[in-house]
Design a protein around this motif. Structure first.
Motif, PDB file in Angstrom:
ATOM      1  N   PHE A 108      28.502 -86.782  -5.884  1.00 55.19           N
ATOM      2  CA  PHE A 108      29.963 -86.864  -5.794  1.00 55.19           C
ATOM      3  C   PHE A 108      30.405 -88.317  -5.681  1.00 55.19           C
ATOM      4  CE2 PHE A 108      33.717 -87.250  -3.083  1.00 55.19           C
ATOM      5  CZ  PHE A 108      34.641 -86.559  -3.847  1.00 55.19           C
ATOM      6  N   LEU A 109      29.781 -89.056  -4.767  1.00 54.55           N
ATOM      7  CA  LEU A 109      30.154 -90.461  -4.585  1.00 54.55           C
ATOM      8  C   LEU A 109      29.884 -91.285  -5.842  1.00 54.55           C
ATOM      9  CD1 LEU A 109      28.990 -91.101  -0.923  1.00 54.55           C
ATOM     10  CD2 LEU A 109      31.325 -90.927  -1.777  1.00 54.55           C
ATOM     11  N   LEU A 110      28.763 -91.031  -6.495  1.00 54.62           N
ATOM     12  CA  LEU A 110      28.438 -91.751  -7.726  1.00 54.62           C
ATOM     13  C   LEU A 110      29.479 -91.449  -8.805  1.00 54.62           C
ATOM     14  CD1 LEU A 110      26.479 -93.598  -9.240  1.00 54.62           C
ATOM     15  CD2 LEU A 110      25.181 -91.550  -9.868  1.00 54.62           C
ATOM     16  N   GLY A 111      29.859 -90.198  -8.932  1.00 50.17           N
ATOM     17  CA  GLY A 111      30.891 -89.815  -9.901  1.00 50.17           C
ATOM     18  C   GLY A 111      32.231 -90.431  -9.567  1.00 50.17           C
ATOM     19  N   PHE A 112      32.552 -90.453  -8.299  1.00 53.45           N
ATOM     20  CA  PHE A 112      33.811 -91.043  -7.854  1.00 53.45           C
ATOM     21  C   PHE A 112      33.857 -92.529  -8.193  1.00 53.45           C
ATOM     22  CE2 PHE A 112      36.168 -93.258  -4.448  1.00 53.45           C
ATOM     23  CZ  PHE A 112      37.442 -92.784  -4.739  1.00 53.45           C
ATOM     24  N   ILE A 113      32.810 -93.221  -7.843  1.00 48.37           N
ATOM     25  CA  ILE A 113      32.767 -94.670  -8.108  1.00 48.37           C
ATOM     26  C   ILE A 113      32.815 -94.946  -9.606  1.00 48.37           C
ATOM     27  CG2 ILE A 113      31.309 -96.730  -7.931  1.00 48.37           C
ATOM     28  CD1 ILE A 113      30.395 -95.589  -5.186  1.00 48.37           C
ATOM     29  N   THR A 114      32.076 -94.179 -10.371  1.00 47.77           N
ATOM     30  CA  THR A 114      32.086 -94.355 -11.826  1.00 47.77           C
ATOM     31  C   THR A 114      33.484 -94.108 -12.381  1.00 47.77           C
ATOM     32  OG1 THR A 114      29.782 -93.637 -11.937  1.00 47.77           O
ATOM     33  CG2 THR A 114      31.042 -93.575 -13.992  1.00 47.77           C
ATOM     34  N   GLY A 115      34.139 -93.076 -11.908  1.00 45.61           N
ATOM     35  CA  GLY A 115      35.492 -92.771 -12.358  1.00 45.61           C
ATOM     36  C   GLY A 115      36.482 -93.867 -11.996  1.00 45.61           C
ATOM     37  N   VAL A 116      36.340 -94.401 -10.818  1.00 48.60           N
ATOM     38  CA  VAL A 116      37.238 -95.479 -10.387  1.00 48.60           C
ATOM     39  C   VAL A 116      37.046 -96.709 -11.270  1.00 48.60           C
ATOM     40  CG1 VAL A 116      37.705 -97.130  -8.523  1.00 48.60           C
ATOM     41  CG2 VAL A 116      37.499 -94.687  -8.007  1.00 48.60           C
ATOM     42  N   VAL A 117      35.797 -97.082 -11.479  1.00 49.92           N
ATOM     43  CA  VAL A 117      35.519 -98.266 -12.307  1.00 49.92           C
ATOM     44  C   VAL A 117      36.035 -98.050 -13.727  1.00 49.92           C
ATOM     45  CG1 VAL A 117      33.675 -99.650 -13.342  1.00 49.92           C
ATOM     46  CG2 VAL A 117      33.576 -99.054 -10.917  1.00 49.92           C
ATOM     47  N   ALA A 118      35.754 -96.891 -14.294  1.00 49.09           N
ATOM     48  CA  ALA A 118      36.218 -96.616 -15.655  1.00 49.09           C
ATOM     49  C   ALA A 118      37.749 -96.624 -15.700  1.00 49.09           C
ATOM     50  CB  ALA A 118      35.680 -95.274 -16.140  1.00 49.09           C
ATOM     51  N   GLY A 119      38.387 -96.068 -14.698  1.00 47.73           N
ATOM     52  CA  GLY A 119      39.841 -96.042 -14.656  1.00 47.73           C
ATOM     53  C   GLY A 119      40.432 -97.439 -14.557  1.00 47.73           C
ATOM     54  N   ILE A 120      39.828 -98.265 -13.736  1.00 49.61           N
ATOM     55  CA  ILE A 120      40.332 -99.629 -13.583  1.00 49.61           C
ATOM     56  C   ILE A 120      40.168-100.420 -14.873  1.00 49.61           C
ATOM     57  CG2 ILE A 120      39.927-101.837 -12.399  1.00 49.61           C
ATOM     58  CD1 ILE A 120      39.302-100.189  -9.884  1.00 49.61           C
ATOM     59  N   LEU A 121      39.008-100.246 -15.497  1.00 48.44           N
ATOM     60  CA  LEU A 121      38.737-101.015 -16.715  1.00 48.44           C
ATOM     61  C   LEU A 121      39.618-100.589 -17.882  1.00 48.44           C
ATOM     62  CD1 LEU A 121      34.853-101.248 -16.556  1.00 48.44           C
ATOM     63  CD2 LEU A 121      36.497-103.052 -16.040  1.00 48.44           C
ATOM     64  N   THR A 122      40.028 -99.366 -17.926  1.00 52.11           N
ATOM     65  CA  THR A 122      40.800 -98.876 -19.072  1.00 52.11           C
ATOM     66  C   THR A 122      42.287 -98.735 -18.785  1.00 52.11           C
ATOM     67  OG1 THR A 122      40.356 -96.589 -18.453  1.00 52.11           O
ATOM     68  CG2 THR A 122      38.826 -97.622 -19.997  1.00 52.11           C
ATOM     69  N   ALA A 123      42.689 -98.944 -17.538  1.00 48.09           N
ATOM     70  CA  ALA A 123      44.093 -98.735 -17.169  1.00 48.09           C
ATOM     71  C   ALA A 123      44.945 -99.942 -17.557  1.00 48.09           C
ATOM     72  CB  ALA A 123      44.201 -98.505 -15.678  1.00 48.09           C
ATOM     73  N   PRO A 124      46.040 -99.672 -18.245  1.00 48.61           N
ATOM     74  CA  PRO A 124      46.963-100.770 -18.581  1.00 48.61           C
ATOM     75  C   PRO A 124      47.989-100.972 -17.461  1.00 48.61           C
ATOM     76  CG  PRO A 124      47.636 -98.801 -19.716  1.00 48.61           C
ATOM     77  CD  PRO A 124      46.391 -98.456 -18.941  1.00 48.61           C
ATOM     78  N   LYS A 125      47.494-101.189 -16.254  1.00 46.88           N
ATOM     79  CA  LYS A 125      48.369-101.328 -15.100  1.00 46.88           C
ATOM     80  C   LYS A 125      48.209-102.723 -14.510  1.00 46.88           C
ATOM     81  CE  LYS A 125      47.823 -96.497 -13.811  1.00 46.88           C
ATOM     82  NZ  LYS A 125      47.368 -95.579 -12.797  1.00 46.88           N
ATOM     83  N   SER A 126      49.203-103.117 -13.733  1.00 43.58           N
ATOM     84  CA  SER A 126      49.102-104.398 -13.037  1.00 43.58           C
ATOM     85  C   SER A 126      48.110-104.263 -11.884  1.00 43.58           C
ATOM     86  CB  SER A 126      50.473-104.806 -12.500  1.00 43.58           C
ATOM     87  OG  SER A 126      50.849-103.937 -11.441  1.00 43.58           O
ATOM     88  N   GLY A 127      47.744-105.400 -11.316  1.00 42.14           N
ATOM     89  CA  GLY A 127      46.806-105.391 -10.196  1.00 42.14           C
ATOM     90  C   GLY A 127      47.318-104.588  -9.023  1.00 42.14           C
ATOM     91  N   GLN A 128      48.581-104.738  -8.692  1.00 41.65           N
ATOM     92  CA  GLN A 128      49.147-104.009  -7.559  1.00 41.65           C
ATOM     93  C   GLN A 128      49.183-102.514  -7.852  1.00 41.65           C
ATOM     94  OE1 GLN A 128      52.825-105.499  -6.052  1.00 41.65           O
ATOM     95  NE2 GLN A 128      53.040-103.855  -4.566  1.00 41.65           N
ATOM     96  N   GLU A 129      49.539-102.146  -9.054  1.00 42.07           N
ATOM     97  CA  GLU A 129      49.552-100.721  -9.427  1.00 42.07           C
ATOM     98  C   GLU A 129      48.138-100.153  -9.371  1.00 42.07           C
ATOM     99  OE1 GLU A 129      53.217-100.185 -12.545  1.00 42.07           O
ATOM    100  OE2 GLU A 129      51.377-101.150 -13.265  1.00 42.07           O
TER     101      GLU A 129
END
Length: 109
Positions: free
Chosen positions: A7-28
């Motif tokens: 679960f933790l590995l999946g969570f961390i992977t999802g967070v990293v993938a989301g951050i890398l692909t998200a067109p959001k500002s740093g604060q968002e």
């Protein structure tokens, strides 16, 4: 333990993938990470609470079963004790009768 690690590995992977692909500002992105972390933390707390309740329930069931067995063993023990005492009393009475009979036969002769 393995499911928690997965679960933790999946969570961390999802967070990293989301951050890398998200067109959001740093604060968002930080706010999104905080929201996701809060959500996952609540999910884990809920799972933990459910697990604790299940364990408590099972412990209560085991206690109940042990109490039932203890009661049955005590009842059986009392029954056997009473039978044993009755047998001892009967043997003592027979022995006493035998001694009395022997005394009677010795006096007659």
């Amino acid at each position: 333990m393995k499911s928690s690690r997965d679960f933790l590995l999946g969570f961390i992977t999802g967070v990293v993938a989301g951050i890398l692909t998200a067109p959001k500002s740093g604060q968002e992105s930080r706010q999104w990470i905080q929201d996701e972390a809060d959500k996952r933390t609540k999910d884990l707390q809920d799972q933990w609470s459910k697990g604790v309740e299940q364990v408590k329930s099972q412990v209560e069931q085991v206690k109940s079963q042990v109490n039932q067995w203890t009661g049955k063993l005590q009842d059986e023990s009392e029954t056997k004790k009473e039978k044993f005492n009755d047998n001892v009393d009967n043997l003592a009475n027979k022995a006493h009768s035998g001694v009395d009979s022997a005394k009677q036969s010795i006096k007659i002769d």
